[in-house]
Every structure is written in C-alpha cells, then in structure tokens.
Enzyme design. Structure first.
Site, PDB file in Angstrom:
ATOM      1  N   HIS A  38      46.820  26.918  57.895  1.00  0.00           N
ATOM      2  CA  HIS A  38      47.705  27.953  58.410  1.00  0.00           C
ATOM      3  C   HIS A  38      48.531  28.518  57.244  1.00  0.00           C
ATOM      4  O   HIS A  38      48.771  27.838  56.246  1.00  0.00           O
ATOM      5  CB  HIS A  38      48.674  27.378  59.447  1.00  0.00           C
ATOM      6  CG  HIS A  38      48.028  26.908  60.704  1.00  0.00           C
ATOM      7  ND1 HIS A  38      47.490  27.772  61.626  1.00  0.00           N
ATOM      8  CD2 HIS A  38      47.853  25.648  61.198  1.00  0.00           C
ATOM      9  CE1 HIS A  38      47.003  27.074  62.643  1.00  0.00           C
ATOM     10  NE2 HIS A  38      47.201  25.788  62.409  1.00  0.00           N
ATOM     11  N   CYS A  71      41.992  27.030  61.756  1.00  0.00           N
ATOM     12  CA  CYS A  71      42.258  25.770  62.456  1.00  0.00           C
ATOM     13  C   CYS A  71      41.340  25.630  63.670  1.00  0.00           C
ATOM     14  O   CYS A  71      40.134  25.477  63.508  1.00  0.00           O
ATOM     15  CB  CYS A  71      43.733  25.659  62.831  1.00  0.00           C
ATOM     16  SG  CYS A  71      44.249  23.957  63.154  1.00  0.00           S
TER      17      CYS A  71
END
Length: 502
Positions: free
Chosen positions: A425, A341
């Site tokens: 994630h 991310c």
C-alpha cells in the site's frame, strides 16, 4: 500545560476527524506539543507504524497534523469489519481475534477500557495536549453502558467535550440539543459546547439560532466552520463507500500533456485502503472514479483492483458482475491493470484461505503467476525498495502470503506485460515512482499524457493540513478553545432534561 479535549459529533461523518486534525495543526503552530487519540476506531483504512503496529489511517493523518510519528497508543483499538455482523479486533496494533458486534458490545469492549485509559494517560504524560476523537454520537443510549470512546473515556479522564454538527445535512440545532439532552447529568457536566461544521452563506443569519441554543442549553458555540471542498482527510469507514463512484470523484486539473488519463477503481466489497488511489487523483490530468460494472472499464486507461478485507468475497463479487471477465480480457489485450494487496491476490492463479473466509481452495483470475496461502499471522511491515528506476516506500497489511512463480519482479509482487500486482500500500505516494508508472500506463494505453514534473504528494498533504489549521484559526474562538483544552469544561453547566434513560 497538560490539556485535553474530546471532539464528539452529533452523527457519524459530522466532521470529527477533520476538526480534530485542524485543532492539532492549529496547536502545533502555536508551539504546543500535541498528539491525537482515538480509543476505538472502526475502519478498513489502516496504516502501519514504524514499530509494525496497525492503526486507523485517520489517526496516522492526525499525527501528521501534529508533526509527530504515529504510534499504536494513538489508536489502541481498531475494528476491521468482515461483514455486517463481525469485525477483526486489533489491539495495540496487533490482531487478537474476530468478534460479532453482540460479542464485542456484550462485554469485551468494557474490558478494554483500562487499556485505552492507560494509553491516553501515557500520551498525556508525554505531550502538552492530547486531542481525542469520539466515534459516532455520544448519545447512542443503547451503547452507553459499555462505551470506551465517547463519554466513557471523557468521564474517566475528565475531558471537556466539544460536539461537532454538520449543518449541511440540516437539523443541526435539534441534533445539538438532543445530543446533550440524552446524556446523564454526569456526562452533561463535561459537554462544554458546540462547533458548527460545513456552513454555507452569511453567518449573521445563523447567529440568532446560536444565541437561542445557548439560552436553551447554557452552552456556547466555539466556532462556525465554512464549507470547503477537498478538506477530507483519509476516510475511516470503507463500508460506506458508494458503488456508484460518488466517494472520491477527483476534480481534475488540466493535464500537462495533450490527454487525460482515466483510472477506474473496482468498488469491491469490504474495500480497504482505497486511499491508495488518492495520489493518482492528485496528479494533474488524472481522472479517478469508482466503478461496479464491466462497461465502465471499457474507456479506462488503467483498471485498479484495490485492497479488501474479504479477498474471496470480492473475487465472487467481481465474477457475479462480469468485472472478472473484463479484467481478464484487459490483461490479455495488454491494457494496464494494477492489483494492490487483496487485489493482487485476486489476480493470481490460486488462493488457499482457511483464515479469512475459510473457503479453502479457490481459483483466482489467473492473470499473474502467483499462489496465495492465508496465514493466521498478519504481515505488518513498512518496506522500501526500487521499481522502474525509482525509490519506493510503502506498507503491508495482509494475511495472504504470496508465492510468485514467474513474471518480472515488482515491489515484492510481479508484473506480466501490463498487469501489475503488489502487496504494498502507499507506493503511489512516492512521487518519482508514480510518475514513472503513469508514463508506462500512458504509453500502453496510447495516451499523450505527461505526468506533471513537480507534483509532490507529501506537500499536497501538508497544504491540506494547513488549510484545516487555518479553518480553526480563522473561524473558531481560539482563545476560548485554548481555555477549554487547558482548564476543562466550565463549572456549573446546566442539566438539560430528560437525561439518559435509567
């Protein structure tokens, strides 16, 4: 049964999240249809529900304890800190703006009370019981007027309150007494009693103190939970991560192969979803530590740049500390680096940010052929796919939109040599993919490490939740707890002066 309970705490980190999850798992094992609820959560560790709503990871884990699918109703207000003074406000799973602490507590918070009460009422209309978690302490007298997560919601929903205290910190009797004594008479009526958490030693030595506490307050203690290692569910507050690696040093089980594998996670500012590395720490022979100095990357077989709520700020921090140069050298030498991310964005060539930091054009580390532009709309999805020949599931939470201009495809990001980047994630929780990824890392690092063939991260999570349920079942007065959830706080609880200030 249409029961409810608010689990409050004498302090932050008293164990509210763990106790809430344990009560939920105990109840569901009794055949009760139960749901968790936290009206307002401040956390950088969040999760995406199936309907695309962002909620705190602790509430997602508590939903797993209840064996139900998490929804935005379970955490209607999520605050994601962007620094010491401001937070992004996520309402019913969607970001609605950025507010300073003064602006939020100055009026916006109280206006959300109706929304959180509606969410709680909807859950109570669907489930047999709703176990609510408070935040911080209910005795924060400076915030009581606008409170929507502790006594504010208990009063409006007529919920009995169980106060949890961490005896391992010391001062638990004073904390219990002082918490009650700083509440108004109307609030005190709902505080049914106490639960001691993290007790070490002979409980018979504690019992005289509990009897004296009952004489002083008129309130009983519902249980004494012993200290147990490894029972923490997903952390709430990323701002409290220690830069010296003390948060989540893994206890390493012996490796299957001849070598261990060393993972160094850069402890960047405003770190978010550092729970991504839990699946690595669960692998036998994998050592995970958090680091903040370049020399600590020297012996690492894998360097991880995790997610962050402040990509540009984290990039500056890496440069200031010399970690940026160390990561670039690792990439050039073909030593494994993983960016997730915000970490993925940092590894790219160019960042255009007029949303999060408002810094405009910023050069990234340039080790991945990626250009990032921050959009006002937040991406909240639950993608599935394949990588390294294995199925992968994950979730995305980001404002940065990545344009990949080269490299090999990798989970909607890319890979160049042994540098990997993705917005996903949770991908390492997919067992087959995690094992395949670790095999690649071990080969590149020259380690004779072999992933265990039978490690199931989902099964380990279930075992952990069952251990929490066992703690409640074995060390709490479950008959009294059941009556409390079903019937509310006992009548006639005495007032303890001085009460809340006028």
């Amino acid at each position: 049964m249409n029961g409810g309970l608010l689990v409050a705490g004498t302090t932050s980190d008293a164990g509210k999240s763990v106790v809430t999850a344990g009560i939920c798992r105990w109840l569901v094992r009794q055949g009760v249809k139960v749901a968790p609820f936290k009206a307002q959560n401040m956390s950088l560790n969040s999760f995406v529900t199936r309907e695309g709503a962002e909620i705190g990871r602790a509430q997602a884990m508590q939903a797993q304890a209840c064996r139900v699918e998490p929804t935005a109703l379970m955490n209607p207000v999520l605050l994601k800190p962007g620094g010491e003074q401001s937070s992004q406000v996520v309402l019913l799973g969607k970001p609605v703006g950025e507010l300073s602490a003064r602006g939020y507590h100055g009026g916006r918070q109280q206006r959300l009370l109706g929304t959180v009460l509606d969410c709680l009422a909807e859950l109570r209309g669907t489930y047999d019981a709703v176990i609510c978690e408070g935040a911080g302490s209910p005795a924060e007298i400076n915030l009581r007027r606008t409170d929507i997560v502790n006594m504010g919601i208990a009063r409006n929903a007529r919920l009995p309150v169980l106060v949890v205290g961490d005896i391992d910190r010391g001062g638990v009797f004073a904390s219990f007494f002082g918490t009650v004594a700083l509440l108004s008479p109307e609030d005190q009526e709902l505080v049914a009693g106490f639960l001691v958490n993290k007790f070490r030693g002979d409980v018979s030595l504690l019992e005289p103190g509990l009897d004296m506490l009952r004489d002083l307050t008129g309130r009983r203690t519902y249980g004494v939970l012993p200290f147990r290692h490894g029972l923490g569910i997903d952390e709430e507050d990323g701002l409290r991560v220690s830069l010296r690696g003390t948060v989540r040093e893994s206890t390493v089980t012996p490796p299957v192969g001849e070598d261990v594998l060393r993972v160094a996670v850069c402890a960047i500012p405003l770190m978010s979803n550092f729970t991504d590395v839990d699946a690595l720490a669960a692998e036998p022979g994998v050592v995970v530590r958090f680091v903040d100095r370049p020399e600590e990357l020297a012996d690492a077989d894998l360097a991880v740049v995790p997610g962050t709520r402040g990509t540009v700020r984290a990039l500056e921090w890496l440069r200031e500390r010399g970690l940026a140069d160390a990561l670039v050298r690792r990439a050039a030498e073909g030593r494994p680096v993983l960016g997730v991310c915000g970490g993925f964005q940092i590894l790219g060539e160019h960042i255009e940010d007029d949303v999060e930091s408002r810094a405009g054009a910023v050069a990234g580390l340039g080790v991945l052929p990626v250009r990032v532009r921050f959009a006002r709309e937040k991406t909240l999805t639950r993608p599935s796919g394949e990588a390294l020949g294995e199925r992968v599931d994950g979730y995305e939470i980001h404002h940065g939109v990545a344009t990949v201009e080269g490299g090999d495809p990798f989970l909607d990001g890319c890979r160049v040599g042994q540098t990997w980047g993705t917005h996903w994630h949770g991908s390492l929780e997919s067992d087959g993919f995690r094992r395949a990824f670790l095999r690649e890392v071990a080969a590149a690092a020259g380690r004779r490490f072999v992933p265990a063939p039978d490690t199931s991260f989902a099964a380990l999570r279930e075992e952990q939740l069952d251990r929490l349920g066992d703690l409640i079942e074995q060390h709490a007065d479950t008959d009294a707890l059941w009556r409390l959830i079903e019937s509310g706080a006992p009548q006639g609880l005495p007032f303890i002066p001085p009460g809340a200030p006028a």
